[in-house]
Design an enzyme around this catalytic site. Structure first.
Site, PDB file in Angstrom:
ATOM      1  CG  ASP A 142      -1.966   1.134   1.166  1.00  0.00           C
ATOM      2  OD1 ASP A 142      -2.181   1.690   0.080  1.00  0.00           O
ATOM      3  OD2 ASP A 142      -2.518   1.478   2.227  1.00  0.00           O
ATOM      4  CG  HIS A 185      -3.099  -0.337   9.086  1.00  0.00           C
ATOM      5  ND1 HIS A 185      -4.095   0.586   8.867  1.00  0.00           N
ATOM      6  CD2 HIS A 185      -2.119  -0.018   8.211  1.00  0.00           C
ATOM      7  CE1 HIS A 185      -3.740   1.408   7.887  1.00  0.00           C
ATOM      8  NE2 HIS A 185      -2.542   1.064   7.488  1.00  0.00           N
ATOM      9  CD  GLN A 253      -2.889  -1.397   4.370  1.00  0.00           C
ATOM     10  OE1 GLN A 253      -3.943  -1.480   3.744  1.00  0.00           O
ATOM     11  NE2 GLN A 253      -2.110  -0.319   4.322  1.00  0.00           N
ATOM     12  NE  ARG A 283       0.200  11.858   5.416  1.00  0.00           N
ATOM     13  CZ  ARG A 283      -0.492  10.740   5.177  1.00  0.00           C
ATOM     14  NH1 ARG A 283      -0.204   9.625   5.803  1.00  0.00           N
ATOM     15  NH2 ARG A 283      -1.488  10.745   4.312  1.00  0.00           N
ATOM     16  CG  ASP A 285      -1.616   6.406   7.418  1.00  0.00           C
ATOM     17  OD1 ASP A 285      -1.851   7.170   6.473  1.00  0.00           O
ATOM     18  OD2 ASP A 285      -1.949   5.209   7.442  1.00  0.00           O
ATOM     19  CD  GLU A 327      -4.370  10.242   5.903  1.00  0.00           C
ATOM     20  OE1 GLU A 327      -4.903  10.175   4.793  1.00  0.00           O
ATOM     21  OE2 GLU A 327      -4.370   9.278   6.705  1.00  0.00           O
ATOM     22  CG  HIS A 396      -0.037   9.487  -1.079  1.00  0.00           C
ATOM     23  ND1 HIS A 396      -0.157  10.469  -0.117  1.00  0.00           N
ATOM     24  CD2 HIS A 396      -0.499   8.352  -0.510  1.00  0.00           C
ATOM     25  CE1 HIS A 396      -0.648   9.932   0.978  1.00  0.00           C
ATOM     26  NE2 HIS A 396      -0.862   8.656   0.778  1.00  0.00           N
ATOM     27  CG  ASP A 397      -4.093   8.793  -0.115  1.00  0.00           C
ATOM     28  OD1 ASP A 397      -3.719   7.701  -0.584  1.00  0.00           O
ATOM     29  OD2 ASP A 397      -3.984   9.085   1.092  1.00  0.00           O
ATOM     30  NE  ARG A 531      -4.743   4.575  -3.146  1.00  0.00           N
ATOM     31  CZ  ARG A 531      -4.532   4.235  -1.887  1.00  0.00           C
ATOM     32  NH1 ARG A 531      -4.661   5.131  -0.923  1.00  0.00           N
ATOM     33  NH2 ARG A 531      -4.190   2.998  -1.565  1.00  0.00           N
TER      34      ARG A 531
HETATM   35  C1  GLC Z   1      -3.724   6.876   4.509  1.00  0.00           C
HETATM   36  C2  GLC Z   1      -2.719   6.962   3.372  1.00  0.00           C
HETATM   37  C3  GLC Z   1      -3.169   6.050   2.269  1.00  0.00           C
HETATM   38  C4  GLC Z   1      -3.253   4.642   2.793  1.00  0.00           C
HETATM   39  C5  GLC Z   1      -4.130   4.578   4.060  1.00  0.00           C
HETATM   40  C6  GLC Z   1      -3.959   3.267   4.768  1.00  0.00           C
HETATM   41  O1  GLC Z   1      -4.965   7.339   4.145  1.00  0.00           O
HETATM   42  O2  GLC Z   1      -2.591   8.280   2.941  1.00  0.00           O
HETATM   43  O3  GLC Z   1      -2.299   6.111   1.177  1.00  0.00           O
HETATM   44  O4  GLC Z   1      -3.772   3.800   1.819  1.00  0.00           O
HETATM   45  O5  GLC Z   1      -3.797   5.573   4.985  1.00  0.00           O
HETATM   46  O6  GLC Z   1      -2.755   3.224   5.476  1.00  0.00           O
END
Ligand code: GLC
Length: 660
Positions: A142, A185, A253, A283, A285, A327, A396-397, A531
């Site tokens: 991922d 995760h 995950q 950051r 996540d 995030e 990136h998303d 993506r």
């Molecule tokens: C966040 C990341 C994304 C990822 C997700 C799971 O949203 O920006 O790219 O797929 O977390 O970790």
């Protein structure tokens, strides 16, 4: 409240750890004492007070961890902490401009990164978000967000020493660094997951594991699916131990179980490991997901906020120079809560993504109508002083359209039809759409979908360069009008993200107009996730074209560079809650004033494909009486006309008017 026992305990612990609390460690000791009470309350509210029930008191261990982390912090980082503390909310400064990049796709590996720093400096970037670098199984990674070892840099990027050396070089060059902690995760190849698979009960408790589908079915009934196409549902079967495990994102995950204090303390140690690598912003996540409860969506729960506050207080005590970015890509009302609420206002995450604004800029670009964007500002302006946004156009998303239906309705649209149009427009299926993107994670049950595609492709550059948008004139090539329109849109979008307030975060490649890369389709580790179409592999010969006058690369790069320079030169662009949104009496134009040092900068953005007319009265409406306006973008001055006459803005033009 003065808590004699707790404070004595801290003092004793500091002394046994040989801290000089009356000398150089005094500030740390003060931070510890000042926050101890809150820390204890936050900790006990999640994990209860086990004091007396066992010899090992987890809260005492937490205090000891804070002391040890502080002790191990390099003197250079402690010095930087002190400098940042003197500045207060240092991350609200207009001097910081970020870029998010994959080290391998940008520079090959960590070793090569330092030689690319001058390129970033040339652009004006002084803050890097390095996409996940820690070990992550290829093919099931991922993009690095499935971590199998939180302390080991993945071999494809290099080594921890190379990371440290990059950090040192960046710090010496006055640059800031951000990396991720993937809190929610781990990869199913993480040591904890492997032990859980092998039947170790202790590690099975690190995850949400179930013997049968009873509870998973109940949870699935209320949990939205994140990747409905590639990973439907929120649970995966683990044949090795014959159990079901919670996997909210991909099946590989595994969600960590934060009801278990051992998980919290292990992950806090990882956070401190990153802090002591000299990370400036961490950051966090996917923080919205870290607490689960039956009967809920398992997102944005109050306990998730308590855990974040706990982390914030721990970091503030031991490694205070590291700011936290949450995030949380969730509904606007929910995003705001990550800055903290009630007694914790500005004491949770320091920074959050302005994902609502980002999506609304795309909304306005497609519709040419800025009313939905305007309707959202009331909510977004609630952001507390001393916190800030990451402002961005692409990352990136995917682009989610998760802003409230009420905001769409306030603009007079039907929410379902409106989103349908946006999805069709950006995936290119809407007749005449210049965009080439794709739908991401389409949910067949709800028809929800997000959007993938690079900034340039979504703005029409891909089709324009291919000649698909030509009007039949002999205007192929980079000078055709469709190319210029695409570039104008790119710069308009970037300008709004840069001037809005917050840390602008560019996405690598966008500064020279990378269009979609479809090579991911032939890579089985990536083909299920579109993506990857907007995560380019940098071809430096393309980036070098920024030096060729008139090239697409040069036009985008130099405009981006100029925007960054401008933002840094005007104090009003730092984020001090110094923004007033305008209703410019023209639905196609978004506008706000940034105030600073007694000056007022009107930032206006025409999202329409046609010229927009705005009465000169706009500049007087707020009580000012300018005779002239100076556009810092074009350098031109204009006399302010009578109230009933118009200022004309060209299609996709923006302006930064200082009142004279
Ligand atoms: C966040 C990341 C994304 C990822 C997700 C799971 O949203 O920006 O790219 O797929 O977390 O970790």
């Amino acid at each position: 409240m003065f808590q004699y026992e707790l404070h004595q305990k801290i003092k004793t612990l500091c002394l046994t750890h040989l801290l000089d609390i009356a000398g150089p460690d005094h500030a740390f000791y003060l931070r510890m004492i000042a926050n101890a009470n809150t820390l204890q309350e936050l900790y006990y509210s999640i994990y209860g007070n086990t004091n007396g029930q066992s010899i090992e008191n987890p809260f005492d261990n937490l205090l000891a961890l804070l002391i040890e982390t502080y002790k191990q912090r390099k003197p250079a980082f402690k010095k930087r902490d002190a400098l940042k503390e003197e500045q207060g909310a240092w991350f609200t400064s207009n001097q910081i401009t970020g870029m998010s990049l994959y080290v391998d796709r940008f520079a090959g590996n960590l070793k090569n990164m330092p030689e690319r720093l001058p390129y970033l400096q040339e652009l004006g970037v002084n803050f890097l978000h390095l996409m996940p670098l820690f070990e992550s199984p290829e093919g099931e990674s991922d993009g690095g967000y499935a971590v199998s070892d939180f302390r080991k840099i993945d071999e494809r990027f290099g080594t921890l020493n190379e990371f440290k050396s990059l950090q040192e070089k960046m710090q010496a060059a006055g640059m800031y660094l951000m990396i991720d902690i993937v809190l929610n995760h781990t990869s199913h190849h993480h040591e904890w997951a492997k032990k859980a698979k092998a039947g170790d009960k202790k590690y099975q408790d690190f995850f949400y594991m179930f013997d049968n589908r009873e509870i998973p079915d109940q949870l699935d009934a209320t949990m939205p699916e994140i990747f409905p196409e590639s990973s439907p549902g929120s649970f995966s079967f683990v044949p090795e131990c014959n159990k079901w495990v919670m996997t909210v994102f991909h099946h590989y995950q595994w969600d960590l179980n934060y009801t278990n204090p051992a998980v919290f303390s292990a992950m806090l140690e990882n956070i401190f490991f990153y802090a002591n690598l000299g990370v400036d912003i961490l950051r966090i996540d996917a923080p919205a997901f870290i607490w689960k409860q039956l009967g809920t969506t398992c997102q944005n729960l109050p306990q998730a906020h308590t855990l974040l506050r706990l982390i914030k207080h721990c970091v503030h005590i031991a490694t205070p120079g590291m700011a936290l970015l949450g995030e949380a890509i969730v509904a606007p009302k929910e995003i705001m809560k990550y800055f903290g609420t009630d007694a914790f206002v500005a004491k949770e995450c320091d920074i959050a993504y302005n994902a609502t604004q980002m999506a609304l800029q795309w909304d306005a670009l497609a519709t040419g109508d800025t009313r939905v964007m305007l309707a959202a500002q009331h909510e977004l302006l609630q952001k507390p002083l001393g916190t800030t946004w990451i402002t961005y156009t692409r990352c990136h998303d995917d682009i989610g359209l998760g802003y409230d239906d009420s905001m769409i309705a306030a603009a007079g649209f039907n929410a379902y039809e409106h989103r349908k149009f946006l999805k069709e427009y950006y995936s290119g299926s809407y007749p005449g759409s210049p965009a080439s993107g794709a739908l991401f994670s389409v949910n067949p049950k709800t028809q929800d979908a997000r959007i993938s595609g690079s900034l340039a492709s979504l703005c029409g550059l891909e089709k324009a360069l291919a000649g698909d948008l030509n009007s039949g004139l002999s205007d192929a090539g980079s000078n055709n009008p469709a190319v210029q329109t695409a570039i104008s849109k790119i710069i308009l979008m970037q300008a709004q993200s840069l001037l809005l307030g917050g840390i602008p975060m560019l996405f690598y490649g966008d500064e020279v107009g990378y269009t979609n890369d479809y090579s991911y389709l032939v890579d089985p580790g990536k083909s299920y996730d579109n993506r990857w179409m907007h995560r380019p592999v940098i071809r430096w010969e393309k980036n070098d074209l920024r030096k060729v006058a008139g090239s697409v690369e040069q036009r985008i790069f130099s405009a981006t560079q100029q925007l960054i320079r401008l933002r840094k030169s005007i104090a009003a662009f730092s984020d001090q809650k110094n923004i007033t949104w305008l209703t410019p009496h023209n639905i196609h134009v978004a506008g706000f004033i940034r105030h600073g040092e007694g000056k007022h900068y009107y930032c206006l953005f025409n999202f329409n494909s046609k010229a927009a007319y705005i009465t000169w009265y706009l500049f007087k409406e707020q009580g000012f009486a300018p005779t002239e306006v100076h556009d810092h973008w074009t350098g031109k001055k204009q006399k302010v006309g009578p109230d009933h006459e118009y200022l004309v803005m060209e299609p996709y033009q923006f302006a930064i008017f200082e009142l004279m």
